[in-house]
Design an enzyme around this catalytic site. Structure first.
Site, mmCIF file in Angstrom:
data_model
loop_
_atom_site.group_PDB
_atom_site.id
_atom_site.type_symbol
_atom_site.label_atom_id
_atom_site.label_comp_id
_atom_site.label_asym_id
_atom_site.label_seq_id
_atom_site.Cartn_x
_atom_site.Cartn_y
_atom_site.Cartn_z
ATOM 1 N N ASP A 4 0.821 -1.229 0.000
ATOM 2 C CA ASP A 4 0.000 0.000 0.000
ATOM 3 C C ASP A 4 0.849 1.271 0.000
ATOM 4 O O ASP A 4 0.441 2.297 0.545
ATOM 5 C CB ASP A 4 -0.944 -0.009 1.212
ATOM 6 C CG ASP A 4 -1.909 -1.183 1.175
ATOM 7 O OD1 ASP A 4 -2.261 -1.696 2.247
ATOM 8 O OD2 ASP A 4 -2.259 -1.623 0.064
HETATM 9 N N1 LIG Z 1 2.888 -6.202 -3.098
HETATM 10 C C1 LIG Z 1 1.666 -5.705 -2.861
HETATM 11 N N2 LIG Z 1 0.599 -6.536 -2.835
HETATM 12 C C2 LIG Z 1 -0.641 -6.026 -2.595
HETATM 13 C C3 LIG Z 1 -0.813 -4.650 -2.329
HETATM 14 C C4 LIG Z 1 0.344 -3.799 -2.377
HETATM 15 O O1 LIG Z 1 0.249 -2.563 -2.213
HETATM 16 N N3 LIG Z 1 1.556 -4.356 -2.633
HETATM 17 N N4 LIG Z 1 -2.088 -4.168 -1.979
HETATM 18 C C5 LIG Z 1 -2.981 -5.228 -1.456
HETATM 19 C C6 LIG Z 1 -4.414 -4.944 -1.107
HETATM 20 N N5 LIG Z 1 -4.538 -4.923 0.333
HETATM 21 C C7 LIG Z 1 -5.130 -3.796 0.787
HETATM 22 O O2 LIG Z 1 -5.668 -3.017 -0.015
HETATM 23 C C8 LIG Z 1 -4.126 -5.983 1.170
HETATM 24 C C9 LIG Z 1 -4.501 -7.282 0.861
HETATM 25 C C10 LIG Z 1 -4.066 -8.348 1.681
HETATM 26 C C11 LIG Z 1 -3.287 -8.124 2.794
HETATM 27 C C12 LIG Z 1 -2.839 -9.283 3.604
HETATM 28 O O3 LIG Z 1 -2.294 -9.135 4.687
HETATM 29 N N6 LIG Z 1 -3.046 -10.502 3.052
HETATM 30 C C13 LIG Z 1 -2.547 -11.760 3.692
HETATM 31 C C14 LIG Z 1 -3.514 -12.907 3.490
HETATM 32 C C15 LIG Z 1 -4.901 -12.519 3.997
HETATM 33 C C16 LIG Z 1 -5.904 -13.650 3.677
HETATM 34 O O4 LIG Z 1 -5.488 -14.728 3.233
HETATM 35 O O5 LIG Z 1 -7.107 -13.397 3.856
HETATM 36 C C17 LIG Z 1 -1.261 -12.160 2.956
HETATM 37 O O6 LIG Z 1 -1.199 -11.921 1.708
HETATM 38 O O7 LIG Z 1 -0.424 -12.784 3.612
HETATM 39 C C18 LIG Z 1 -2.925 -6.812 3.113
HETATM 40 C C19 LIG Z 1 -3.347 -5.734 2.312
HETATM 41 C C20 LIG Z 1 -3.031 -6.336 -2.476
HETATM 42 N N7 LIG Z 1 -1.716 -6.853 -2.607
#
Ligand SMILES: Nc1nc2c(c(=O)[nH]1)N[C@@H](CN(C=O)c1ccc(C(=O)N[C@@H](CCC(=O)O)C(=O)O)cc1)CN2
EC number: 3.5.1.10
Length: 293
Positions: A237
């Site tokens: 983000d």
């Molecule tokens: N490299 C990036 N990937 C993503 C970004 C970004 O800016 N850089 N934005 C996110 C969207 N997002 C908020 O808008 C967000 C989505 C997911 C997570 C998160 O902690 N996900 C966990 C798994 C959660 C689950 O399985 O339900 C994870 O990936 O380990 C935080 C922020 C989209 N991707």
């Protein structure tokens, strides 16, 4: 945008040129001179100088050139010469080109629905090539719109393989949109689509980074919630912001109230950002963007 139509230019004759170079006198004269050489009519021109005393110059031209497609190679050859003289980075596109999008989703449909609606309405001149999701909840939405749906489940243990599979399914598209896709994508994924990967974050960044911003906003007792569309970078983000909007809430708002109000902000902000991107109106300059809206 030049209004093509019975009395306007043919859409296939409308071009866009985006230019970035060190700022110095004569740039606009040189570029408009090339347009004149080719008999092109400049119909819209926007520019920005990052520092009046000499920084980076950015410009976006829309122009009409009869038989553009057939003269494109000749025009690009001429622009290449000019770019050498002015140390320009430039991009030439034909307005008639319909960019392809791959849309990544998880469980919530409002952002995907907005994109489908705007494409169908003709407000978003692009085509959704496929929908990719780590869940099957939105498969019916894609099927109803006649869009290929790829289910790619993700677990912490299989994240790498899942991402490779998703990228293989997506193939070559012009833009990837994370439409409330709740998975952090890898640096490799980001590098595959440099400045062509857009996320909608459901907060007014830089506030409330992460997966659950409405809960964080409620805990903080905010009076404004918001949404932010940004290019995606490996840092969560933190990519260059393209568009933002806010909505007022008060002490009576529950987290669910915030999510409900926020859905209308998110869909508008993401759709506006994607529209500007496919119209070549967004230029990334370091940590920020220039938007020639
Ligand atoms: N490299 C990036 N990937 C993503 C970004 C970004 O800016 N850089 N934005 C996110 C969207 N997002 C908020 O808008 C967000 C989505 C997911 C997570 C998160 O902690 N996900 C966990 C798994 C959660 C689950 O399985 O339900 C994870 O990936 O380990 C935080 C922020 C989209 N991707």
């Amino acid at each position: 945008m030049v209004a093509p139509g019975p009395n306007g230019p043919r859409f296939t004759d409308v071009g866009r040129l985006v230019v970035r170079c060190p700022d110095r006198p004569g740039i606009v004269h040189a570029l408009s001179g090339v347009m004149t050489e080719f008999g092109a009519n400049i119909t819209d021109s926007q520019q920005h100088s990052s520092d009046p005393s000499g920084g980076i110059f950015t410009l976006r031209l829309e122009f009409v050139l009869a038989g553009l497609a057939g003269r494109r190679a000749e025009l690009e050859k001429r622009l290449t010469v000019l770019a050498g003289e002015w140390r320009m980075v430039w991009r030439l596109t034909e307005a008639s080109h319909r960019p392809t999008l791959a849309v990544f989703v998880s469980r919530t449909d409002h952002v995907l629905q907005e994109l489908i609606y705007r494409v169908r309405a003709g407000d978003l001149r692009a085509d959704i090539a496929c929908v990719v999701s780590n869940h099957r909840d939105l498969e019916p939405v894609a099927q109803a719109a006649g869009i290929p749906f790829h289910h790619v489940p993700v677990t912490p243990e299989t994240k790498g393989e899942a991402e490779a599979r998703a990228l293989e399914l997506v193939g070559e598209v012009d833009l990837v949109v994370l439409a409330r896709y709740m998975q952090i994508v890898s640096a490799d994924f980001c590098n595959r689509f440099p400045e062509r990967l857009i996320n909608i974050h459901h907060s007014f960044l830089p506030a409330f980074v992460g997966a659950n911003p409405y809960q964080a906003a409620h805990d903080r007792g905010v009076k404004l919630i918001g949404a932010t569309a940004h290019y995606v970078t490996p840092e969560l983000d933190a990519g260059p912001i393209i568009e933002q909007e806010v909505a007022r809430v008060d002490h009576r708002a529950t987290v669910e109230d915030m999510r409900r109000v926020g859905r209308y902000v998110e869909r508008q902000v993401l759709a506006q950002a994607v529209t500007w991107h496919v119209e070549d109106r967004v230029i990334v300059e370091g940590p920020r963007t220039i938007v020639f809206a």
